[in-house]
Design an enzyme around this catalytic site. Structure first.
Site, short mmCIF file in Angstrom:
data_model
loop_
_atom_site.label_atom_id
_atom_site.label_comp_id
_atom_site.label_asym_id
_atom_site.label_seq_id
_atom_site.Cartn_x
_atom_site.Cartn_y
_atom_site.Cartn_z
N ASP A 1 0.84 -1.18 0.00
CA ASP A 1 0.00 0.00 0.00
C ASP A 1 0.88 1.25 0.00
O ASP A 1 1.96 1.24 -0.60
CB ASP A 1 -0.94 -0.02 1.21
CG ASP A 1 -2.32 0.55 0.89
OD1 ASP A 1 -2.39 1.76 0.63
OD2 ASP A 1 -3.29 -0.21 0.90
N HIS B 1 -3.86 5.87 3.42
CA HIS B 1 -4.52 4.66 2.92
C HIS B 1 -3.85 3.39 3.46
O HIS B 1 -4.52 2.47 3.93
CB HIS B 1 -4.49 4.70 1.39
CG HIS B 1 -5.34 3.66 0.72
ND1 HIS B 1 -4.94 2.36 0.54
CD2 HIS B 1 -6.58 3.74 0.15
CE1 HIS B 1 -5.87 1.69 -0.12
NE2 HIS B 1 -6.88 2.50 -0.35
N SER C 1 -10.94 -1.26 -1.20
CA SER C 1 -9.67 -1.17 -0.46
C SER C 1 -9.88 -1.49 1.00
O SER C 1 -8.97 -1.97 1.68
CB SER C 1 -9.08 0.23 -0.58
OG SER C 1 -8.35 0.40 -1.76
#
Length: 778
Positions: A154, A227, A560
């Protein structure tokens, strides 16, 4: 003839054109990054190491096409990565001619251009039934020898988050071969017994986009985006009491596998996530010793051998690593899935039973409910009505002003008013910033027809809420038909027990899997809407540069977010059953999934409000507690996956992408792709007038040693179904028994039919989704 001056002018023009053309011819296209996949088993015996073979291959190509007038530097400096664990080959900066010639060299399987992947942007453990008492029971001290390591590809990790506390964890597993790479803002102290590995991969990014700007992002495993921190905490975050976002979703935040270890692999940067970096990270993660990989990225679909992530995931699976990937956010459009390989667990997104309601009250007394995470000082007075304005018209195409795009709103028209903005084109929260910059005091964000009634909450920068398509149309109609439309907005905090839930998210990508219809995708769905988890301290919750707020936790939506839920649950299962293969874990997740919501009705699709299908929800919504004890599993070996590929019309050289040894060849044990021992059953009728399709399955008993299972099959309109045998008698654990299913078409159907085949022993229900598809004219 013209004057001397005119002739001279023309001469200068001709000279200029000639010079430009000369420059055009003389200036070659800049090199690009290509991923070169090599057939490991074909390395000539004169080489002792594969890296030497790769370098020699590249040197020979460069030498053969080099112009004598040029002095070529060391060709091996073109190589930016060597791969050798899950994927064999290298990534290099090549000209188009070099790439083309490489494809003809013996031992080269494929030469793929760099692909840019994109990110598929606390109540979830309780919603899934794995609160602290269940998690601790699964992850008991007796299982300490089976420490599970979850790798997350990520944007990196924010190590200071309390979600990454190592309190109560033992020493780092001795088998771990990873490390913590140091860099800007990241030291050795940032790793602990929770974050046991942190690496960064940027060579592909820099080759394409230039040197990283270290003034705007960290050239280290540190997460400047948020994220990666969010997904890592969802997989395996430690328990943090009183976690919330501005008071919303308050409670204890914990990952799915709170005692698992985390290894963060930073592959995404401001300019995107590049396939050469992703490959390097997968290769390194498996060599480091991860048990599970959570990859919330996607980059479109190509044939199995040309999909570098698919090939790398195949190698990871061979090494016993479970790989979960997000399905993508391309819904509700059909055939919008990414990451469809059968050895990857493809995860769609669903809602939970928690919401963040807000209401808009119009001047005519009508009330509409939406959602919002707004918490600021600029609150609207509940009893005061504010002027409302909608800048859109009745045109058939969107008006930039109705979309509240940057620079489109006239301050004179919106100052002091609540502005209605249509969803689309620009980020949702950015629309509110545009309204605020133009002097607006609030925003009503209206869904489009594609979004339907699905509501995604955002931490807006001014009083704002999102409403569904129906409410949005009614509010816009009111604003256009009343002389002076007014409204006010109120925020109601957090509510739980929402019904119905779960619901398939409208944005969640949909099947079918057009690469292979016989492999039903997505595999499962998991919570992916309004998920609370840890956040980077480098960026505000809206991710806008103008957002100066800083938070420890944030609420995000996307596949996600659903992907790490499955990665974390896979870690839980791996801790309980350390000898299970990735396929066995996947089978447990799929055959115990449920397809009814908390009102006992079939799962619904948020985009339509109608029942969803397996093309939307796959096998169903994961049920972690049942998945730990599924009764039976459909196991698949690497050789079986290879035999599946043998049904996909790949050439022998293309098949070598999945063969690391010279003796792996097609044995043609599968009559069709449907014979892969997949936990879901997808039947494709291709013949007229009557077609018979037979598929074979083998189940392994992982439950009660002596047990008897009986089968039940959903009746179908278009076909009869026969299962032989209809009863399975097991006498010991790990015993394998086989059965065959024969489908005989009765009459063609204009749309796919869906049902289930379920084996039950009275305690366990082992459910396989069944899909029937007719691909011939009726």
């Amino acid at each position: 003839m013209g004057s001397l001056r005119e002739r001279c002018s023309w001469l200068w023009v001709l000279l200029a054109i000639t010079q430009i053309c000369t420059l055009c011819v003389a200036t070659p296209n800049p090199p690009k990054t290509y991923i070169v996949h090599m057939a490991k088993a074909q390395m000539p015996s004169k080489f002792t190491h594969h890296h030497d073979w790769y370098a020699s291959t590249l040197k020979s190509v460069v030498a053969s096409i080099k112009l004598e007038s040029q002095t070529e530097p060391d060709p091996t400096k073109k190589i930016i990565y060597n791969y050798g664990t899950t994927f064999h080959g290298f990534a290099a900066q090549l000209s188009e001619d070099e790439a083309e010639q490489l494809e003809s060299i013996p031992g080269v399987i494929s030469v793929l251009p760099e692909t840019i992947y994109e990110l598929h942007t606390t109540r979830s453990p309780q919603f899934l039934g794995i609160g602290p008492e269940v998690a601790e029971n699964i992850w008991s001290s007796a299982l300490s020898d089976h420490d599970v390591i979850a790798g997350v590809l990520d944007t990196g990790i924010w190590p200071e988050s309390p979600s990454f506390s190592d309190k109560g964890l033992g020493p780092v597993p001795a088998r771990w071969k990873g490390t913590c790479e140091l860099g800007h803002g990241f030291t050795a102290k940032n790793c602990n017994r929770k974050i046991i590995g942190a690496r960064m991969f940027y060579k592909g990014y820099e080759a394409a986009a230039g040197t990283l700007n270290e003034t705007t992002e960290f050239k280290s495993p540190r997460d400047q985006d948020g994220h990666g921190t969010h997904t890592a905490a969802t997989v395996a975050g430690s328990a943090v009491p009183d976690a919330n976002l501005f008071g919303y979703a308050s409670g204890t935040a914990r990952g799915m596998a709170p005692r698992a270890r985390i290894a963060a692999y930073k592959v995404c940067w401001t300019g995107g996530c590049f396939s050469s970096d992703i490959l390097a990270a997968v290769d390194r993660a498996v060599a480091d010793g991860v048990d599970v990989l959570s990859i919330s990225l996607g980059g479109g679909v190509s044939s199995y051998y040309r999909d570098s992530l698919s090939v790398a995931a195949f190698g990871a699976m061979e090494m016993g690593v479970f790989v979960a990937c997000s399905a993508g956010n391309g819904g509700p459009d059909p055939v919008s899935l990414t990451n469809v390989s059968p050895w990857i667990t493809t995860v769609g997104a669903s809602t939970m039973d928690r919401d963040f309601p807000a209401t808009v009250k119009l001047g005519n007394g009508m009330n509409f409910t939406g959602v919002s995470l707004y918490k600021g000082r600029d609150n609207l007075t509940p009893r005061k009505q504010y002027d409302v304005v909608y800048m859109g018209g009745n045109a058939s195409f969107p008006d930039p002003r109705s979309l509240c795009l940057e620079g489109t709103l006239d301050p004179h028209a919106v100052a002091g008013k609540i502005v209605i903005c249509d969803r689309g084109i620009s980020p949702r929260v950015q629309k509110g910033q545009v309204v605020k910059d133009a002097g607006g005091v609030g925003m009503i964000l209206a869904n489009s027809a594609a979004n339907g009634e699905e509501l995604v909450a955002d931490s807006h920068l001014l009083p704002a809420l999102a409403v569904g398509d129906t409410a949005g149309k009614a509010i816009k109609q009111y604003s256009k038909t009343v002389t002076r439309p007014t409204a006010t907005i109120a925020f109601e905090g957090t509510k739980v027990g929402i019904k119905p839930s779960p619901v398939v998210a409208a944005f969640s990508s949909r099947g079918p899997n057009f690469l292979t219809l016989e492999i039903l995708k997505p595999d499962v769905i998991a919570p992916g809407v309004n998920i609370l988890a840890a956040w980077s301290g480098n960026v505000g919750p809206s991710s806008l540069s103008t957002d100066c707020r800083r938070v420890h936790f944030n609420i995000l939506s996307g596949t996600s977010m659903s992907c790490p839920h499955v990665g974390g649950v896979a870690a839980l299962i791996k801790a309980t059953h350390p000898d299970w293969s990735p396929a066995a874990i996947k089978s447990a997740l799929m055959t115990t999934a449920y397809v009814h919501d908390n009102t006992f009705q079939p799962l619904k699709d948020a985009s339509t409000g109608e029942p969803s299908t397996p093309y939307d929800h796959g096998a169903g919504h994961i049920h972690p507690v049942r998945a730990v004890n599924p009764g039976l599993v459909y196991d698949i070996s690497p050789d079986d996956y290879f035999e599946f590929l043998c049904t996909q019309k790949l050439t022998s050289i293309q098949l070598k992408a999945f063969s690391k040894t010279k003796n792996r060849t097609c044995k043609h044990k599968f009559a069709s792709p449907g014979d892969l021992n997949y936990p879901a059953i997808s039947v494709v009728f291709q013949e007229r007038p009557a077609s018979v399709v037979t598929q074979h399955r083998t189940v392994t008993n992982v439950g009660t040693p002596v047990s008897t299972y009986s089968v039940k099959v959903t009746p179908f309109k278009g076909a009869t179904v026969a299962v032989e045998p209809s009863v399975l008698h097991f006498t010991k654990q790990n015993q394998r028994l086989s059965y065959k299913i024969t489908f005989k078409a009765k009459r063609g159907q204009s749309a796919p039919e869906f049902g289930a085949l379920t084996w039950s022993d009275g305690t366990h229900s082992v459910r396989s989704t069944v899909s029937l598809t007719w691909v011939v004219p009726l």
